[in-house]
Design an enzyme around this catalytic site. Structure first.
Site, PDB file in Angstrom:
ATOM      1  N   PRO A   2       0.699  -1.281   0.087  1.00 62.72           N
ATOM      2  CA  PRO A   2      -0.048  -0.056   0.100  1.00 62.72           C
ATOM      3  C   PRO A   2       0.976   1.311  -0.270  1.00 62.72           C
ATOM      4  CG  PRO A   2      -0.798  -1.796   1.548  1.00 62.72           C
ATOM      5  CD  PRO A   2       0.635  -2.112   1.226  1.00 62.72           C
ATOM      6  N   GLU A   3       0.744   2.025  -1.146  1.00 62.88           N
ATOM      7  CA  GLU A   3       1.398   3.265  -1.089  1.00 62.88           C
ATOM      8  C   GLU A   3       0.310   4.511  -1.195  1.00 62.88           C
ATOM      9  OE1 GLU A   3       4.607   3.413  -4.417  1.00 62.88           O
ATOM     10  OE2 GLU A   3       4.786   1.000  -4.032  1.00 62.88           O
ATOM     11  N   HIS A  93      -4.449 -14.161  10.433  1.00 63.63           N
ATOM     12  CA  HIS A  93      -3.627 -12.700  10.407  1.00 63.63           C
ATOM     13  C   HIS A  93      -4.303 -11.595  10.923  1.00 63.63           C
ATOM     14  CE1 HIS A  93      -0.567 -14.964   8.746  1.00 63.63           C
ATOM     15  NE2 HIS A  93      -1.343 -15.346   7.487  1.00 63.63           N
ATOM     16  N   ARG A 112       2.412  -9.954   7.713  1.00 60.83           N
ATOM     17  CA  ARG A 112       3.853  -9.697   8.217  1.00 60.83           C
ATOM     18  C   ARG A 112       3.965  -9.039   9.525  1.00 60.83           C
ATOM     19  NH1 ARG A 112       6.686  -8.715   2.579  1.00 60.83           N
ATOM     20  NH2 ARG A 112       6.359 -10.924   1.475  1.00 60.83           N
ATOM     21  N   ARG A 155      20.202  18.485  -2.950  1.00 59.28           N
ATOM     22  CA  ARG A 155      20.144  16.856  -2.588  1.00 59.28           C
ATOM     23  C   ARG A 155      21.293  16.154  -3.176  1.00 59.28           C
ATOM     24  NH1 ARG A 155      16.064  15.783   1.615  1.00 59.28           N
ATOM     25  NH2 ARG A 155      14.642  17.481   1.343  1.00 59.28           N
TER      26      ARG A 155
END
Length: 274
Positions: A2-3, A93, A112, A155
DNA sequence: AAGAAGTCCTGGGCGC
DNA sequence: TGCGCCCAGGACTTCT
């Protein structure tokens, strides 16, 4: 994983189901997923609160509750937040169950066990450090081409590492970073400050495009991701390089390569991305 | 001070 | 077939 587009899709799919409902009870199966405050205070603090609306900040979901409280959720890689009918059996889970006033339940699960929950006071989001230090929202008006140009100039780090830095831009992860760089025809190992104005302009456009398309396609289901109703996204069919090592670049036909960058894989086309 | 490395986790893929 | 090994990765901590 998930982004930004996936978290936005969870937000949209969940909000119209749970806004206005009351959290009657919280079942905390695996207390360690609570990042703040303690497990007991988390459960007690949530009980009786009404869901007002859901916001997203970077990859965080912010569920606004009555009493100026916020249930913040980070799904990390395999986390799920799903609205389910009354009496749904928790999967192996499932780490937390939120029982709502209409009988339905929201299950938080994560294979996880990296995902985290927190109950925060609305004016003290700083109690979760990751939330406090988030950078700019890439789909906001405030994220301009000039902003990106100015920031990149100072940067010295590699451009892909910078795109993944949540304190710089909030919400981009490995998939959309690789896709944006491919679309902008920029090699992931290039130094940020070394990009030409033309390249920065392409990157700016590419970031906005890949994220907007990801949302339009209801997210990328590479392996585990589903939205707030348990449905997969479709953006995976639009990926041009991510997870496609050895397969032809859709633009030039050269095999997509996988490099190692900052402990993460970076997929890119050696023909297009200089 | 910035950047690299280690940590948390489990399922899936691989070699033998 | 079955075992062991390694890998995936976001955010955070620790080390250099």
């Amino acid at each position: 994983m998930p982004e930004l587009p996936e978290v936005e899709t969870v937000k949209r799919s969940l909000e119209n189901k749970i806004a206005g409902l009351i959290v009657n009870e919280v079942l905390l199966i695996r207390p360690k997923v609570v990042r703040f405050p303690g497990p007991q205070a988390f459960m007690e603090g949530l009980a009786g609160k009404k869901v007002k609306k859901i916001d997203r900040r970077g990859k965080y979901l912010l569920i606004h509750l009555s009493g100026s409280m916020i249930l913040a959720v980070h799904l990390r890689m395999t986390g799920r937040l799903i609205y389910l009918p009354p009496g749904t059996q928790p999967s192996r889970h499932t780490h937390a169950v939120f029982r709502l006033s209409n009988g339905f339940e929201v299950h938080f699960s994560d294979m996880r066990q990296f995902g985290r929950l927190a109950l925060l006071e609305a004016d003290r989001l700083d109690d979760w450090p990751g939330l406090k230090n988030l950078g700019i929202e890439p789909l906001d008006k405030s994220f301009t081409r000039d902003f990106l140009k100015k920031e990149l100039k100072r940067r010295r780090t590699r451009i892909k590492s910078l795109l993944l830095d949540q304190t710089f831009i909030a919400g981009i992860g490995n998939i959309y970073a690789d896709e944006a760089l491919h679309r902008a025809r920029i090699n992931p190992e290039r130094t940020a400050s070394g990009l030409t104005p033309r390249e920065v302009a392409r990157l700016y456009r590419a970031i906005r495009e890949v994220l907007a398309e990801g949302i339009a396609n209801r997210g990328t289901t590479f392996r585990d991701y589903v939205d707030g109703l348990g449905q997969s996204g479709t953006n995976q069919v639009s990926l041009r390089v991510y997870g496609r090592e050895g397969r032809p670049c859709p633009d030039c036909g050269q095999p997509v390569r996988r490099a190692r960058l900052g402990g993460r894989s970076a997929y890119y086309c050696p023909g297009c991305q200089k």
